[in-house]
Write an enzyme that holds these catalytic residues in place. Sequence first.
Site, mmCIF file in Angstrom:
data_model
loop_
_atom_site.group_PDB
_atom_site.id
_atom_site.type_symbol
_atom_site.label_atom_id
_atom_site.label_comp_id
_atom_site.label_asym_id
_atom_site.label_seq_id
_atom_site.Cartn_x
_atom_site.Cartn_y
_atom_site.Cartn_z
ATOM 1 N N ARG A 88 14.195 62.204 -58.734
ATOM 2 C CA ARG A 88 14.960 61.887 -59.950
ATOM 3 C C ARG A 88 15.608 63.138 -60.527
ATOM 4 O O ARG A 88 16.686 63.068 -61.122
ATOM 5 C CB ARG A 88 14.044 61.229 -60.982
ATOM 6 N N CYS A 105 11.734 52.759 -75.249
ATOM 7 C CA CYS A 105 12.499 51.516 -75.147
ATOM 8 C C CYS A 105 11.527 50.347 -75.037
ATOM 9 O O CYS A 105 11.655 49.489 -74.169
ATOM 10 C CB CYS A 105 13.479 51.561 -73.969
#
Length: 468
Positions: free
Chosen positions: A140, A233
Site C-alpha cells: 500500500r 469511517c
Amino acid sequence: MSFSFPAGFARRMERLLAEDWPRVAAAYEEPLRRGLRVNGLKCTPAQLLAQFPLPLIPSPFAAGSFFVQGEWKAGTDPLHHAGAYYMQEPSATSAVTALAPQPGEAVLDLCAAPGGKSTQIAADLRGEGVLWCNEFVRERARALMQNLERCGVRNAVVTSSDTASLCAGLTERFDAVLVDAPCSGEGMFRKEPAALAQWSEELIRQCAARQTRILDDAAQAVRRGGRLLYSTCTFAPEENELAVCRFLASHPDFCLEDLSALPFGRPGFVWEQVVPFAAGEIQPDVPLTRCRRLLPGDGGEGHFLALFRREGNSPSLPFTAPEKERKKSPFCNSFNDLYFQCFSGSPYGVPSAEGTWIRLLPEKISPSFLKVRGVISAGVTAAEIRRDRLEPAHGLFLAAQPGECLRRVNFAREDPLLSAFLRGEEIPVESPSGYTAVLAGGVTVGFGKCSGGRLKNRYPKGLRLLSR
C-alpha cells in the site's frame, strides 16, 4: 430490494440512534455518490470544470471537492494521469478540512495509503513545509508513492513503519498529525461490500484497541501547541466518542477542540448515547458534542472527526541530524546542469544519489535524518543515472508547473495525439529540440525528447494506456 444489514449491526444502530435509525437506514437505498477533489498543486477548479465531460457539483466538505454526476472511470482520462484531480469520496475530504494544514507547517499523515488525504494535505501546504506520510503495509505504501508523484508533491517523505517505532523517533516534530485510523468500516458499507461481509462486534473491539495504541503513539509526534486530528469511517462509539474518552483520560496535556463551526455534519453523540457501549471509559469534563459526525443522508458516507490540541506552545523540532562526511556522487554536482536544460528557476530541493537515481530531497530535512527506520522515499525522483549521463525522470516533470518548463507542448484533453503519447507512442510536435514537457489541457502529464519535429516518448511503461 432493501439494503441488507447484519442483524447485530442493525440492533446496535437502533440502540444508538433510536428514532433516527429508520431515516439513516433509508439513506442506504439512495444511489452512491461518487466524487473527486481538484489537486490544487496542478490545477484550479475553474480549469477542471472547463474540461471535465460530466457535471460537477460542489461538495461542502472541502474546497475543490465535487460530486460527480454520472458514471466515470478515471483510469483512461489524461487529466487524471496528469494529477489534475484525485478520485475521492467527498465526505472523506472532511478530515483534512478539520485539521486545516497551513503552508510551511510540518504535517504527519500516520495511516496514509492510498494517498487521498496526503495529497489533500500537500495541496494545502502549497509545496511549503514538510509532509510525512506513513503506511505500515509495504504494498500500500507503493500505491501511496505513486499517487504523491502523480499529484506533483515535492515535499513529502514516505515511510513504511509501525507507528510506535516511527513516532518515538519523531517526538514533537509536527505542527499537525492526522490519524485516519483503520476501523471497522461501517460507514463504507455501500462503497465497500467487503466491510459489510467482515462486520462483527469482535472486529469493533479489535479496531478500538488498535486505534487506542495508534493515538498513544501519535501523541508523541505532536509539538506543544500542535494539533492531532482523529478520524474514522465507522459509527461504533467504541471507535469514536469512547476512543476520545480513552485518549483524554490518558493524555491530560491534550484538550478537545470544538468542531461545531464546520459547515457540514452534526455534533458528536452525547455521553448518554454512548455510555451503553462503554467498557470502563470515564466521561470527560468536556462535551463529546465538540466532535463531528457524518451519517448517510448528510451528503456522504459515514465519518467521525475529533480534533485535539496539545497544551503549551513551542516550535516543532527540526528534521536535522549531524551530517557525516561522505563522498558525494559526481552526478549530484552535474544535476543542476540537467535541470537548467529543462526548467527555468532553481531546483527546489537537495540532489542526493540513491542507487541509479537522483532525488531532490526536501530542503528542511537533512539527509542523515532520513536514515530513520522505514524511509522508502523522500522528495522527488528527479533523474536516472545511465552510465555516464543523467536523464530526467517522469516525477521531475510531474512536479513542474507548466510555466517552469523551457519547452512544452499542450494538447486538448480529447486530442488523439495526447492519447497516443499516453500509449507510449512517438508523436509529431512543433517544438525546439530537447527535453519537452507534455501538457494535457494545460496540466503537465509527462515528457519526451524532441528532435526533428518528433517527440521520443518517455512516458513510463507501467502507466501507459493499453494500445488500441
